[in-house]
Design an enzyme around this catalytic site. Structure first.
Site, PDB file in Angstrom:
ATOM      1  CD  GLN A  13      -3.134   0.415   0.028  1.00 23.50           C
ATOM      2  OE1 GLN A  13      -3.442  -0.367  -0.142  1.00 23.50           O
ATOM      3  NE2 GLN A  13      -3.910   1.751  -0.141  1.00 23.50           N
ATOM      4  CG  ASP A  68       5.974 -10.317 -14.005  1.00 24.74           C
ATOM      5  OD1 ASP A  68       7.710  -9.576 -13.108  1.00 24.74           O
ATOM      6  OD2 ASP A  68       5.684 -10.241 -12.713  1.00 24.74           O
ATOM      7  CE  LYS A  88       0.927 -12.174 -18.264  1.00 23.65           C
ATOM      8  NZ  LYS A  88      -0.617 -11.496 -17.182  1.00 23.65           N
ATOM      9  CG  ASP A 132       8.084 -13.171  -8.749  1.00 19.56           C
ATOM     10  OD1 ASP A 132       8.345 -11.742  -8.445  1.00 19.56           O
ATOM     11  OD2 ASP A 132       6.526 -13.250  -8.598  1.00 19.56           O
ATOM     12  CB  SER A 143       1.990 -12.359  -2.272  1.00 17.73           C
ATOM     13  OG  SER A 143       0.544 -12.083  -1.277  1.00 17.73           O
ATOM     14  CB  THR A 144      -2.373 -14.881  -3.638  1.00 19.07           C
ATOM     15  OG1 THR A 144      -1.834 -15.760  -4.741  1.00 19.07           O
ATOM     16  CG2 THR A 144      -2.805 -14.448  -2.833  1.00 19.07           C
ATOM     17  N   GLY A 164      -0.272 -17.601  -6.782  1.00 16.31           N
ATOM     18  CA  GLY A 164      -0.763 -17.261  -8.228  1.00 16.31           C
ATOM     19  C   GLY A 164       0.044 -16.859  -9.479  1.00 16.31           C
TER      20      GLY A 164
HETATM   21  C1  R5P Z   1       4.664  -8.193  -7.942  1.00 15.29           C
HETATM   22  O1  R5P Z   1       4.985  -7.479  -8.622  1.00 15.29           O
HETATM   23  C2  R5P Z   1       5.799  -9.046  -7.603  1.00 15.29           C
HETATM   24  O2  R5P Z   1       6.844  -9.246  -7.882  1.00 15.29           O
HETATM   25  C3  R5P Z   1       5.628 -11.022  -7.553  1.00 15.29           C
HETATM   26  O3  R5P Z   1       5.493 -11.439  -8.735  1.00 15.29           O
HETATM   27  C4  R5P Z   1       3.542 -10.067  -6.995  1.00 15.29           C
HETATM   28  O4  R5P Z   1       3.062 -10.124  -5.618  1.00 15.29           O
HETATM   29  C5  R5P Z   1       3.803 -11.895  -6.676  1.00 15.29           C
HETATM   30  O5  R5P Z   1       1.925 -12.381  -6.026  1.00 15.29           O
HETATM   31  P1  R5P Z   1       0.962 -13.407  -5.507  1.00 15.29           P
HETATM   32  O6  R5P Z   1       2.240 -14.459  -4.989  1.00 15.29           O
HETATM   33  O7  R5P Z   1       0.064 -12.876  -4.796  1.00 15.29           O
HETATM   34  O8  R5P Z   1       0.984 -13.778  -7.627  1.00 15.29           O
END
Ligand code: R5P
Length: 272
Positions: free
Chosen positions: A84, A151, A174, A200, A204-205, A207
Site C-alpha cells: 500500500q 513477468d 505476454k 521473484d 504471496s498468494t 498465483g
Molecule cells: C509483483 O509485483 C511481485 O513481483 C510478485 O510477482 C507478486 O507480488 C506475487 O504475488 P502472488 O504470489 O500473490 O501472485
C-alpha cells in the site's frame, strides 16, 4: 552494540549476530491477558533491532523496542505494508508512509531487503534497501538451470540473480493474439527438457508462480522450482505451488519458515 531479536526473526537475528561478531541483547516479550504486548530489553543503550513486519503484532513489537533501546537502528528484513505505497482509491491510507514515520521517528537508520517498490522506499528518509538477488543467485551457482522472471517487471532482478548463478535467464512475455487470447512464453529461451527456476521478489498468494509454472511445463520444462526473497505464502500458497507441479520452493530467511534455506544474514551483517 547488541542485536535485539523480534519474535518474527529470531533465527536471522542470531545469524546476523554471529556473522557480525555482535552480542545478542537480552529481551523479554510478554502478552498481557487482554492481548497487549510488553517488552523489556536489559542493559542495552545501543542496539540493532531485527524483525520482519509480517503482522500487526510485529509492527507493535518493533515500535515498543524502539522506545526501550536508546540508540537504535532497525533491520526490517521483510517490510510489510509496503504494497500500500499509494492511495489507489480516494480516502485510503498510504500504509507504508505511516510505517516509515513510526520507524524513522526513533530509529537512526532503517535497513530492509528488497522492499516492494521504489514508491514504497520513497516514503523513507533513512532507508537502506538491500538486494538479496545476488545471494539467491550464488545459491544456484554451478547448477545447470535457467532462471525465469514471471513477468517483465521482475526481469532486472532475475538478471542479477542469474549473473551470480552464472546461468541463462529470460522472462515470460505476454503477447495479445486477439481480443480473447493472450499467449505467454519466454521471450527468447527454449525451456524444453531444462530445469527451470522461477525467481521473484515475493510469493504471496502464489498465483504468479502457479501461472508461470503451468506455462513452463506446457513448453516442455523438465522441472520447475520457485525461488524468492520473501516467502509470504498466504492462503496455503505452498500447497498451491506443489499442486501445480513446482518441485521445490527456496526462499531467504527474511520471513522465517520451512522454505527459508538461503540466508541474508551476511548481506545484512555487511550493511549494519
Ligand atoms: C509483483 O509485483 C511481485 O513481483 C510478485 O510477482 C507478486 O507480488 C506475487 O504475488 P502472488 O504470489 O500473490 O501472485
Amino acid at each position: 552494540m547488541k542485536i535485539i531479536p523480534c519474535p518474527s526473526s529470531p533465527l536471522l537475528a542470531r545469524r546476523i549476530a554471529e556473522v557480525a561478531g555482535l552480542e545478542m541483547g537480552n529481551v523479554t516479550f510478554k502478552k498481557f491477558p487482554d492481548g497487549e504486548l510488553y517488552v523489556r530489553v536489559e542493559d542495552c543503550s545501543e542496539g540493532i533491532i531485527v524483525g520482519s513486519i509480517c503482522s500487526n503484532d510485529d509492527l507493535v513489537a518493533i515500535t515498543l523496542l524502539l522506545d526501550a533501546v536508546e540508540n537504535a537502528k532497525v533491520v526490517v528484513p521483510y517490510m510489510g505494508y509496503a504494497r500500500q505505497d499509494r492511495a489507489f482509491k480516494d480516502g485510503e491510507a498510504v500504509s507504508i508512509r505511516v510505517v516509515a514515520e513510526i520507524l524513522e521517528r526513533r530509529a537512526e537508520e532503517v535497513i530492509t531487503v528488497n522492499i516492494h517498490s521504489k514508491q514504497a522506499a520513497s516514503h523513507f528518509k533513512k532507508l537502506k534497501d538491500l538486494d538479496a538477488m545476488p545471494t539467491i543467485g550464488k545459491h544456484f551457482a554451478g547448477r545447470d538451470v535457467i532462471m525465469i522472471s514471471p513477468d517483465k517487471g521482475s526481469m532486472e532482478r532475475v538478471k542479477v540473480a542469474a549473473e551470480h548463478a552464472n546461468c541463462e535467464w529470460d522472462y515470460l512475455e505476454k503477447t495479445r493474439i486477439d481480443a480473447t487470447t493472450v499467449e505467454i512464453a519466454p521471450k527468447s529461451l527454449d525451456v524444453e527438457n531444462r530445469d527451470v527456476i522461477i525467481v521473484d521478489d515475493i510469493i504471496s498468494t502464489g498465483g504468479t508462480m502457479v501461472e508461470a509454472a503451468k506455462k513452463l511445463y506446457e513448453l516442455g520444462a523438465r522441472s520447475v522450482s520457485a525461488a524468492c526473497v520473501h516467502a509470504v505464502l498466504a492462503n496455503y500458497a505452498a500447497i498451491k505451488l506443489f499442486n501445480s507441479g513446482i518441485r521445490d520452493i527456496l526462499a531467504t530467511d527474511t520471513i522465517e519458515c520451512a522454505f527459508s534455506r538461503i540466508s541474508v544474514a551476511k548481506l545484512i551483517a555487511e550493511n549494519i
